[in-house]
Design a protein around this motif. Structure first.
Motif, PDB file in Angstrom:
ATOM      1  N   THR A  58      -6.384 -47.911  17.534  1.00 48.91           N
ATOM      2  CA  THR A  58      -5.833 -46.642  17.081  1.00 48.91           C
ATOM      3  C   THR A  58      -5.692 -46.654  15.566  1.00 48.91           C
ATOM      4  O   THR A  58      -5.717 -47.718  14.936  1.00 48.91           O
ATOM      5  N   GLY A  61       0.303 -45.180  13.472  1.00 46.86           N
ATOM      6  CA  GLY A  61       1.047 -44.043  13.999  1.00 46.86           C
ATOM      7  C   GLY A  61       2.247 -44.444  14.815  1.00 46.86           C
ATOM      8  O   GLY A  61       2.470 -45.631  15.089  1.00 46.86           O
ATOM      9  N   LEU A  74      -3.738 -38.996  23.769  1.00 51.93           N
ATOM     10  CA  LEU A  74      -3.074 -39.557  22.594  1.00 51.93           C
ATOM     11  C   LEU A  74      -3.424 -38.741  21.365  1.00 51.93           C
ATOM     12  O   LEU A  74      -4.599 -38.475  21.092  1.00 51.93           O
ATOM     13  N   ASP A  76      -3.843 -38.749  17.506  1.00 48.14           N
ATOM     14  CA  ASP A  76      -4.136 -39.783  16.523  1.00 48.14           C
ATOM     15  C   ASP A  76      -4.535 -39.096  15.222  1.00 48.14           C
ATOM     16  O   ASP A  76      -4.583 -37.864  15.144  1.00 48.14           O
ATOM     17  N   ARG A  77      -4.811 -39.888  14.204  1.00 42.67           N
ATOM     18  CA  ARG A  77      -5.251 -39.351  12.920  1.00 42.67           C
ATOM     19  C   ARG A  77      -6.643 -39.866  12.602  1.00 42.67           C
ATOM     20  O   ARG A  77      -7.041 -40.956  13.025  1.00 42.67           O
ATOM     21  N   ASP A  83      -6.278 -34.493  12.184  1.00 42.84           N
ATOM     22  CA  ASP A  83      -5.722 -34.997  13.432  1.00 42.84           C
ATOM     23  C   ASP A  83      -6.798 -35.001  14.504  1.00 42.84           C
ATOM     24  O   ASP A  83      -7.804 -34.284  14.405  1.00 42.84           O
ATOM     25  N   ARG A  86      -7.237 -37.550  21.595  1.00 41.93           N
ATOM     26  CA  ARG A  86      -8.142 -38.472  22.279  1.00 41.93           C
ATOM     27  C   ARG A  86      -7.813 -38.517  23.764  1.00 41.93           C
ATOM     28  O   ARG A  86      -6.635 -38.544  24.140  1.00 41.93           O
ATOM     29  N   GLY A 111       0.181 -41.608   9.887  1.00 44.19           N
ATOM     30  CA  GLY A 111      -0.059 -41.465  11.312  1.00 44.19           C
ATOM     31  C   GLY A 111       0.680 -40.342  12.012  1.00 44.19           C
ATOM     32  O   GLY A 111       1.650 -39.783  11.510  1.00 44.19           O
ATOM     33  N   ARG A 414       2.270 -49.070  22.174  1.00 42.79           N
ATOM     34  CA  ARG A 414       1.466 -48.826  20.978  1.00 42.79           C
ATOM     35  C   ARG A 414       2.049 -49.547  19.778  1.00 42.79           C
ATOM     36  O   ARG A 414       3.253 -49.468  19.517  1.00 42.79           O
ATOM     37  N   ASN A 417      -1.888 -50.420  15.285  1.00 42.10           N
ATOM     38  CA  ASN A 417      -3.352 -50.376  15.341  1.00 42.10           C
ATOM     39  C   ASN A 417      -3.942 -50.519  16.738  1.00 42.10           C
ATOM     40  O   ASN A 417      -5.150 -50.563  16.885  1.00 42.10           O
TER      41      ASN A 417
END
Length: 434
Positions: A58, A61, A74, A76-77, A83, A86, A111, A414, A417
């Protein structure tokens, strides 16, 4: 076909498409409280810990994942460009699709911060997100595309210091967001079109908590938490029913926990501490009474969890973590009157890591040391049953602060990363993932 048959068929279709009780359709689960009363999990952890089924990379975040059916969603950036939503397969972690949109900019602490809110109904299958830079987005999950998008700027909102971190709330055919603007404290949008149904008066600002729907004092209402106040609002109109402003909060992050039928347990960092309040309702008049204040013990990021006759909270804040030269407070246990019974201090120090209540057990994840712990709740003291190293320790900036997600015996955690899926099913060798 008779009218009754048609109504029965529509009802059956609705039941078949709504998120099941085993799903995790958004922030902190079905009830937004981080508690799964009927969960059955494995307690005989091997020395190496419960199996990790898969790991997905990831961007940095702090947001957690939603789980509906066999899909993980999810936010994510994509670097500083934008943005992305996913979709990963729950069985394997394999990415099924990605939807990107432009949201350029940098943040203090990179994030996404929020959890997607997933809605499956006879009108469609959609996800709603609030991006860290203020983008409010409705996604079509069948066609993997954006249906509509708004921005917090549309309501005259100023971004909080650390970016937007709230998760949208589904309310019947509406989606609730929290701009915290002068004339739009809370806003209800039509799920399908994004049109404004109502917007409330000011509820304060500098809030990072997500709105929640509860039944309190015999009345269904929305509750919010900002640096100014805790507020109860009418779900139908957005009218403010009551406010509580006696807890000094620099930045409000944890969502208040429901205690019984008429109480809320509020906790926060930045020397705010904790409070237990009672809300009563007679002849259309609401009243708020503070029952307990504990100035010394508050949780900075994660909400307290009600479990049986007690509340459990991660009490670590900026003011008491060891790197600030003070002792950590660790996991804490309160009775339902708001009295602190014990805290784990540095044994263990959870930093700002998340906690969940699964069945009769607590699961914690160390925000610095990356250790997953299985804990037996006990008002007499801290009882750890097992632990496993999930992420490598980092004494500098590990920041494993994202809430955990749980569905069908599988736990998602999470770091900055990685997203990992941990098998907590009682019989992992013979169990099947849906």
């Amino acid at each position: 076909m008779t009218r009754r048959c048609i109504q029965s068929l529509l009802a059956l279709l609705l039941l078949c498409t709504l998120p099941a009780a085993a799903d995790w359709p958004g922030f902190q689960g079905l009830n937004r409280d981080g508690v799964v009363p009927d969960a059955t999990i494995r307690t005989d952890w091997p020395d190496a810990g419960p199996p990790v089924l898969w790991t997905a990379d990831t961007a940095p975040g702090f947001g957690s994942a939603a789980i509906v059916g066999d899909t993980v969603y999810l936010l994510d950036r994509n670097g500083i460009k934008g943005d992305r939503l996913r979709a990963l397969h729950l069985n394997t972690g394999e990415e099924q699709w990605v939807i990107d949109y432009d949201a350029p900019g940098r943040l203090s602490y990179d994030g996404a911060r929020s959890t997607p809110t997933v809605e499956w109904s006879f009108t469609g299958r959609r996800a709603y997100t609030v991006g860290p830079l203020g983008h409010i987005t409705c996604f079509d999950l069948v066609e993997a595309k954006i249906l509509w998008q708004k921005h917090m700027d549309d309501f005259g909102a100023a971004p909080p210091k650390w970016g937007w971190s709230q998760s949208p709330l589904i309310l019947d055919d509406l989606v609730i967001i929290q701009p915290m603007a002068d004339d739009a404290g809370l806003v209800a949008l039509n799920q399908v079109t994004g049109e404004v149904a109502w917007q409330s008066k000011s509820i304060g600002n500098e809030g990072y908590a997500s709105p929640r729907r509860v039944k309190l004092a015999g009345t269904k209402q929305l509750i919010t938490f900002t640096a100014t106040q805790v507020t109860g609002l009418s779900p139908k109109t957005g009218d403010i029913l009551w406010t509580y402003d006696n807890i000094p909060v620099k930045r409000a992050i944890p969502t208040p926990a429901l205690v019984g039928d008429d109480k809320l347990f509020i906790t926060a960092g930045y020397d705010a501490g904790s409070a237990l309040i009672e809300i009563t309702h007679q002849e259309n008049i609401f009243a708020v009474k503070e029952l307990k204040r504990d100035q010394d013990h508050g949780g900075q990021i994660h909400s307290a969890l009600p479990l049986g006759q007690h509340l459990y909270a991660n009490l670590n804040t900026n003011e008491n973590l060891r790197q600030r030269g003070k002792d950590a407070h660790g996991l804490g246990c309160f009775d339902l009157a708001g009295n602190l019974l014990w805290k784990s201090d540095n044994a263990p120090d959870l930093n700002r890591g998340p906690i969940l209540a699964l069945g009769q057990y607590l699961i914690t994840l160390g925000g610095e040391d990356g250790t997953l712990r299985l804990i037996k709740p006990d008002p007499a003291g801290y009882q750890e049953l097992a632990q496993a190293k999930v992420f490598p320790a980092d004494q500098n900036r590990n920041m494993i602060w994202a809430p955990m997600s749980f569905a069908n015996g599988l736990l998602l955690v999470r770091s900055q990363n990685q997203l990992k899926c941990i098998d907590l099913r009682p019989n992992p060798a013979t169990s099947r993932i849906p």
